[in-house]
Design a protein around this motif. Sequence first.
Motif, short mmCIF file in Angstrom:
data_model
loop_
_atom_site.label_atom_id
_atom_site.label_comp_id
_atom_site.label_asym_id
_atom_site.label_seq_id
_atom_site.Cartn_x
_atom_site.Cartn_y
_atom_site.Cartn_z
N THR A 205 47.14 36.68 37.56
CA THR A 205 46.84 37.31 36.27
C THR A 205 45.67 38.28 36.39
O THR A 205 45.74 39.42 35.93
N ILE A 206 44.60 37.82 37.03
CA ILE A 206 43.40 38.69 37.15
C ILE A 206 43.69 39.84 38.11
O ILE A 206 43.23 40.97 37.89
N ALA A 207 44.46 39.59 39.16
CA ALA A 207 44.82 40.65 40.10
C ALA A 207 45.67 41.72 39.42
O ALA A 207 45.51 42.92 39.67
N ARG A 208 46.54 41.29 38.53
CA ARG A 208 47.49 42.22 37.90
C ARG A 208 46.92 42.87 36.65
O ARG A 208 47.17 44.06 36.40
N TYR A 209 46.15 42.11 35.85
CA TYR A 209 45.74 42.59 34.54
C TYR A 209 44.22 42.72 34.38
O TYR A 209 43.77 43.25 33.36
N GLY A 210 43.45 42.22 35.33
CA GLY A 210 42.00 42.24 35.19
C GLY A 210 41.40 43.58 35.53
O GLY A 210 41.96 44.37 36.29
N SER A 211 40.22 43.84 34.96
CA SER A 211 39.47 45.06 35.28
C SER A 211 38.82 44.91 36.66
O SER A 211 38.71 43.79 37.18
N PRO A 212 38.38 46.00 37.27
CA PRO A 212 37.67 45.88 38.56
C PRO A 212 36.48 44.94 38.48
O PRO A 212 36.20 44.18 39.43
N GLU A 213 35.76 44.97 37.34
CA GLU A 213 34.60 44.09 37.18
C GLU A 213 35.02 42.62 37.10
O GLU A 213 34.39 41.75 37.71
N GLN A 214 36.08 42.34 36.37
CA GLN A 214 36.60 40.98 36.29
C GLN A 214 37.09 40.48 37.64
O GLN A 214 36.88 39.32 38.02
N GLN A 215 37.71 41.36 38.39
CA GLN A 215 38.20 40.99 39.72
C GLN A 215 37.03 40.69 40.66
O GLN A 215 37.09 39.75 41.45
#
Length: 407
Positions: free
Chosen positions: A107-117
């Motif tokens: 989910t984070i890889a597909r939909y997260g922002s660079p900062e979230q990743q």
Amino acid sequence: MFELSEKAQALREQVLAFMDEHVYPNEHLHHEQIANAENRWAPTAILEELKGKAKAAGLWNLFLPESDYGAGLTNFEYAHLCEIMGRSHMAPEVFNCSAPDTGNMETIARYGSPEQQKQWLEPLLAGEIRSCFSMTEPAVASSDATNISCEIRRDGDEYVINGRKWWSSGAMTTTCKIAIVMGKTDAGAEKHKQQSMILVPLDTPGVKIIRPLTVFGYDHAPHGHAEIEYDNVRVPASNMLLGEGRGFEIAQGRLGPGRIHHCMRTIGVAERALEAMCQRVNEREAFGKPLAQFDSIRKDIARSRLEIEQCRLLTLKAAHMMDTVGNKVARQEIAMIKVAAPSMALKILDRAIQVHGATGVCQDTFLAAAWAQVRTLRLADGPDEVHLDSIAKLELRNYPQTHARSH
């Protein structure tokens, strides 16, 4: 369809060898360390040791399909590895391929922002932390996710979260640091645009772990399933995933691969149960002859082999379709395997328990705990009834309604 690439076949052989050398011989030690631990919710020493060995061997983050982060396997290729890991309750985490982290990382890889990743995906990929997914609620029928009532309200540069969740699997473990929370941001929006997903660090003020939940008496330490209260929890607005009202969109992208993983792991459990059943009936005698010579037991073994093969083929077909035509086109097959795999495995586990007699229901084999865990899969990621309804609706589309002729 049935051929694996050289890369996938090599990884499959490596995983098989690693399981034989490191995982199966240490299952008992893992359970001993949990039982004798000062804190049962902390990862065991043997688990951390094996994670290091798996990472050093390159058997790490194998689940992310066609990704810069993982092994770059297709769903079909990874499914073969997932089945092997499913044979042991501890194995998926050893390879950093366990739920709900796999779905959360994807989910984070597909939909997260660079900062979230950077903040959350990287430590998850490194196996340094774990995560949970907070969707189900005790006060509503969460099989219909539009019922979810947890409130996510914008307040300036923050979101304020209020609600109670349960079955947040993994939240009990001491290494769980982040939750993906699904809640309602706009009760007046179109039905499937009301929900959003947001990242909530578990050390945020207002996050309270109410209690661990047991599954037929098993608490599944050190992983665990938690009931969590979110009481005026404030997080930065930048923690929102993809944007307000995109929760269902994210959920559909998240759940397809997760269901393939669940089903293939379940097939691995069924294979191990059949193996245990065959070994048992060859070793034990009753009424003057080996159990393997009883006709009823032979038929149970035969039926078990038939059911495993049928379910594996259906699951691999779904994985192949996801790779070739996409999750949306494969949604009927994905729903079918979600119903078929747990029911199949439960039947085979029950037969294996029966031939083990009293041993089958105690802690001396994996069978009782496996039955309890697999039984939850008829509810997790949507109960059978929801999937059966979806399967029927999709099937009926092939037969347009016609008005009855008058006579």
